[in-house]
Design a protein around this motif. Structure first.
Motif, PDB file in Angstrom:
ATOM      1  N   LEU A 280       0.836  -1.209   0.000  1.00  5.95           N
ATOM      2  CA  LEU A 280       0.000   0.000   0.000  1.00  5.95           C
ATOM      3  C   LEU A 280       0.868   1.255   0.000  1.00  5.95           C
ATOM      4  O   LEU A 280       0.612   2.215  -0.742  1.00  5.95           O
ATOM      5  CB  LEU A 280      -0.919  -0.002   1.228  1.00  5.95           C
ATOM      6  CG  LEU A 280      -2.231  -0.776   1.116  1.00  5.95           C
ATOM      7  CD1 LEU A 280      -2.919  -0.845   2.484  1.00  5.95           C
ATOM      8  CD2 LEU A 280      -3.164  -0.114   0.096  1.00  5.95           C
ATOM      9  N   GLY A 281       1.901   1.248   0.830  1.00  2.00           N
ATOM     10  CA  GLY A 281       2.832   2.371   0.857  1.00  2.00           C
ATOM     11  C   GLY A 281       3.561   2.540  -0.471  1.00  2.00           C
ATOM     12  O   GLY A 281       3.738   3.659  -0.966  1.00  2.00           O
ATOM     13  N   LEU A 282       3.983   1.412  -1.051  1.00  2.00           N
ATOM     14  CA  LEU A 282       4.677   1.456  -2.338  1.00  2.00           C
ATOM     15  C   LEU A 282       3.789   2.045  -3.426  1.00  2.00           C
ATOM     16  O   LEU A 282       4.219   2.912  -4.200  1.00  2.00           O
ATOM     17  CB  LEU A 282       5.131   0.042  -2.723  1.00  2.00           C
ATOM     18  CG  LEU A 282       5.920  -0.097  -4.019  1.00  2.00           C
ATOM     19  CD1 LEU A 282       7.309   0.529  -3.871  1.00  2.00           C
ATOM     20  CD2 LEU A 282       6.053  -1.558  -4.412  1.00  2.00           C
ATOM     21  N   ALA A 283       2.537   1.576  -3.488  1.00  2.00           N
ATOM     22  CA  ALA A 283       1.617   2.086  -4.508  1.00  2.00           C
ATOM     23  C   ALA A 283       1.321   3.570  -4.293  1.00  2.00           C
ATOM     24  O   ALA A 283       1.233   4.347  -5.256  1.00  2.00           O
ATOM     25  CB  ALA A 283       0.315   1.279  -4.475  1.00  2.00           C
ATOM     26  N   THR A 284       1.177   3.981  -3.030  1.00  2.00           N
ATOM     27  CA  THR A 284       0.937   5.401  -2.732  1.00  2.00           C
ATOM     28  C   THR A 284       2.117   6.255  -3.171  1.00  2.00           C
ATOM     29  O   THR A 284       1.953   7.318  -3.795  1.00  2.00           O
ATOM     30  CB  THR A 284       0.683   5.585  -1.227  1.00  2.00           C
ATOM     31  OG1 THR A 284      -0.442   4.799  -0.824  1.00  2.00           O
ATOM     32  CG2 THR A 284       0.422   7.050  -0.900  1.00  2.00           C
ATOM     33  N   GLY A 285       3.322   5.804  -2.843  1.00  2.00           N
ATOM     34  CA  GLY A 285       4.522   6.559  -3.201  1.00  2.00           C
ATOM     35  C   GLY A 285       4.715   6.681  -4.696  1.00  2.00           C
ATOM     36  O   GLY A 285       5.031   7.769  -5.212  1.00  2.00           O
ATOM     37  N   THR A 286       4.532   5.580  -5.437  1.00  2.00           N
ATOM     38  CA  THR A 286       4.704   5.646  -6.891  1.00  2.00           C
ATOM     39  C   THR A 286       3.622   6.508  -7.540  1.00  2.00           C
ATOM     40  O   THR A 286       3.883   7.192  -8.536  1.00  2.00           O
ATOM     41  CB  THR A 286       4.691   4.237  -7.508  1.00  2.00           C
ATOM     42  OG1 THR A 286       3.499   3.532  -7.090  1.00  2.00           O
ATOM     43  CG2 THR A 286       5.917   3.450  -7.088  1.00  2.00           C
ATOM     44  N   PHE A 287       2.398   6.492  -6.953  1.00  2.00           N
ATOM     45  CA  PHE A 287       1.349   7.377  -7.483  1.00  2.00           C
ATOM     46  C   PHE A 287       1.743   8.844  -7.306  1.00  2.00           C
ATOM     47  O   PHE A 287       1.566   9.666  -8.219  1.00  2.00           O
ATOM     48  CB  PHE A 287       0.022   7.099  -6.778  1.00  2.00           C
ATOM     49  CG  PHE A 287      -1.055   8.086  -7.136  1.00  2.00           C
ATOM     50  CD1 PHE A 287      -1.661   8.052  -8.383  1.00  2.00           C
ATOM     51  CD2 PHE A 287      -1.451   9.061  -6.224  1.00  2.00           C
ATOM     52  CE1 PHE A 287      -2.649   8.980  -8.715  1.00  2.00           C
ATOM     53  CE2 PHE A 287      -2.435   9.982  -6.550  1.00  2.00           C
ATOM     54  CZ  PHE A 287      -3.034   9.947  -7.798  1.00  2.00           C
ATOM     55  N   LEU A 288       2.281   9.193  -6.143  1.00  2.00           N
ATOM     56  CA  LEU A 288       2.724  10.574  -5.913  1.00  2.00           C
ATOM     57  C   LEU A 288       3.861  10.946  -6.864  1.00  2.00           C
ATOM     58  O   LEU A 288       3.927  12.068  -7.361  1.00  2.00           O
ATOM     59  CB  LEU A 288       3.163  10.739  -4.455  1.00  2.00           C
ATOM     60  CG  LEU A 288       2.063  10.627  -3.394  1.00  2.00           C
ATOM     61  CD1 LEU A 288       2.653  10.667  -1.995  1.00  2.00           C
ATOM     62  CD2 LEU A 288       1.032  11.747  -3.573  1.00  2.00           C
TER      63      LEU A 288
END
Length: 483
Positions: free
Chosen positions: A347-355
């Motif tokens: 979840l953190g990885l997906a959030t970071g790459t989206f940003l």
């Protein structure tokens, strides 16, 4: 002496023994990751020293990576057969001796050959450090130990470019290889003193080494690695031919493993959905993380207009966050469970790459530093939890091979990411550059390339997240059978 006091003394001695063992495994992890990152900074100096082209000197890096990729599973299998302690000690000694040869190499091609030997030593170290954790640390502390190794790997990656630059500036390119020698000697001495003699598994010890399977797997992995690296993402007839050879090699390897009396890899292991899913997630996440190494320098230099020194400083944020987060990630995995932390990490990885995909250049350096902090924390949490979940559930006779497969899946992801993410960035930025010329990438083109690349990375991270949820569901179903 009272019994309680004797038990406390015995427990303290065991903790000290485990501490020294983890110290030696941490140094071995640091050495192998340092060997990967420190050489890249020396390529310009090697071009000048040997009067060679970039295409020639890049084999100093490729030879090391290819040796690790093609031999890491075989290294794990050998360790399961003949004992992990002698193989790990041999890997450290081989890495150290090859570092001497690299530092003294009179010609470029001898340097490349020595780097391949160094990669073999690194393959042994990488395959066996994870396996030794499961052997020396209690199951309740596996996550913390995996976090420590993850932190040391990130430190090696972070330290390599800066240390290499200082050594080249103060001494010469030879120093970036010779610096491994004292570290290698220290690691060998600690491992000799602290690592326990591993118990051979009767079934694997009696089997013969699968030479045919080893050769087929090595050739198949080498063909894939070369297909992904040659041409820097610009696929031509040679790349297509190598991918065809890879497909043929996979089929031949599968047939050979079914017919072998003592196969290199037990194909039945992949019937365990948790293992198969974990390996698939490892490939996907490594592919995603490679985008930060391949694309970010162009965004920072062209998109944000930073000079080379500042680009280096900002790029170090990611590995630094990974190193600091890995220790915390291990404790979280021990406390809340590896499956939950894998999901949280993704979840953190997906959030970071989206940003990162927003690439808001008007925010300056913050448009990279804030998202990469979230991304790398998520990555550290996933990687530590995934390794802990896999290795804590593996039998003693398969730890070397499974550890090798974990490292192999990560390497394949990095190789794939370097080619795929680089190609996506090049295509996206080229469309933005239409009519402007390609000699100097514009700020708009760099930002657009960043956006498209990390949109792709976000989609991949979400695929990994779905797989993690599936794995957690499968683990929940199987748990009653285990107890």
């Amino acid at each position: 002496m009272p019994v309680a006091a004797q038990n406390r003394l015995k427990s303290a001695q065991q903790d000290q023994s485990v501490g020294w063992a983890l110290a030696s495994l941490s140094l071995a992890t640091l050495l192998s990751s340092l060997g990967t990152s420190i050489a890249s900074v020396g390529l310009p100096s090697l071009m000048q020293a040997f009067g060679a082209s970039f295409q020639a000197v890049q084999w100093v890096v490729l030879a090391y990576l290819l040796a690790i990729t093609t031999l890491i599973v075989s290294a794990g299998r050998l360790a399961d057969m003949f004992g992990r302690r002698p193989l790990l000690l041999g890997g450290i000694a081989l890495f150290t001796a090859a570092s001497v040869l690299c530092g003294l190499a009179p010609t470029l091609w001898l340097l490349i050959a020595a780097r391949a030997v160094q990669g073999l030593g690194a393959a042994l170290m990488m395959a066996l450090t994870l396996a030794f954790v499961a052997e020396t640390v209690s199951k309740e502390r596996t996550g913390s130990a995996m976090g420590l190794l993850g932190a040391m790997s990130a430190i090696g990656t972070t330290l390599g470019p800066s240390l290499g630059g200082l050594l080249i500036a103060g001494l010469s390119w030879r120093a970036i290889f010779l610096v491994n020698v004292p570290l290698g000697i220290l690691t060998f001495a600690l491992a000799w003193r602290a690592l326990p003699a591993s118990k051979k598994n009767a079934q694997t010890a009696q089997g013969k080494f699968d030479a045919m399977g080893t050769v087929l797997l090595a050739l198949t992995l080498a063909a894939y690695a070369l297909a992904m690296t040659l041409g820097r993402g610009n696929f031509g007839p040679l790349n297509i031919g190598l991918l065809a050879a890879t497909s043929t090699g996979i089929i031949l390897f599968g047939v050979a493993q079914r017919n072998a009396k003592s196969p290199l890899i037990q194909l039945a292991s992949f019937r365990d959905p948790r293992l198969s899913i974990s390996l698939a997630m490892n490939v996907i996440v490594a592919t995603v993380m490679m985008a930060t190494l391949v694309v970010a320098p162009f965004y920072l230099s062209r998109g944000l207009g930073l000079d080379a020194a500042m680009v280096g400083v900002v790029l170090s944020t990611g590995p630094l966050v990974s190193a600091l987060s890995a220790l915390l990630a291990g404790r979280l995995a021990d406390r809340f469970g590896a499956s939950r932390m894998m999901v949280a990490g993704l979840l953190g990885l997906a959030t970071g790459t989206f940003l990162l995909s927003l690439a808001m250049t008007q925010l300056g350096i913050a448009s990279y530093v804030v998202p990469i902090t979230v991304t790398c924390f998520g990555y550290a949490l996933f990687q530590t939890s995934n390794n802990a979940a896999v290795m804590s559930g593996v039998g003693a006779g398969e730890r070397g091979v499974i550890s090798g497969l974990l490292n192999l899946s990560r390497n394949l992801g990095l190789i794939t990411g370097a080619s795929m993410m680089g190609a996506i960035f090049a295509i996206a930025s080229a469309k933005e550059q239409q009519g402007v010329g390609q000699q100097l990438l514009s700020s708009e083109a760099a930002a657009r390339g960043m956006q498209v690349t990390f949109q792709t990375a976000t989609a991949l991270a979400l695929v990994a997240l779905v797989l993690a949820l599936l794995s957690a569901r499968v683990a929940g179903r199987l748990e009653p059978n285990v107890s």
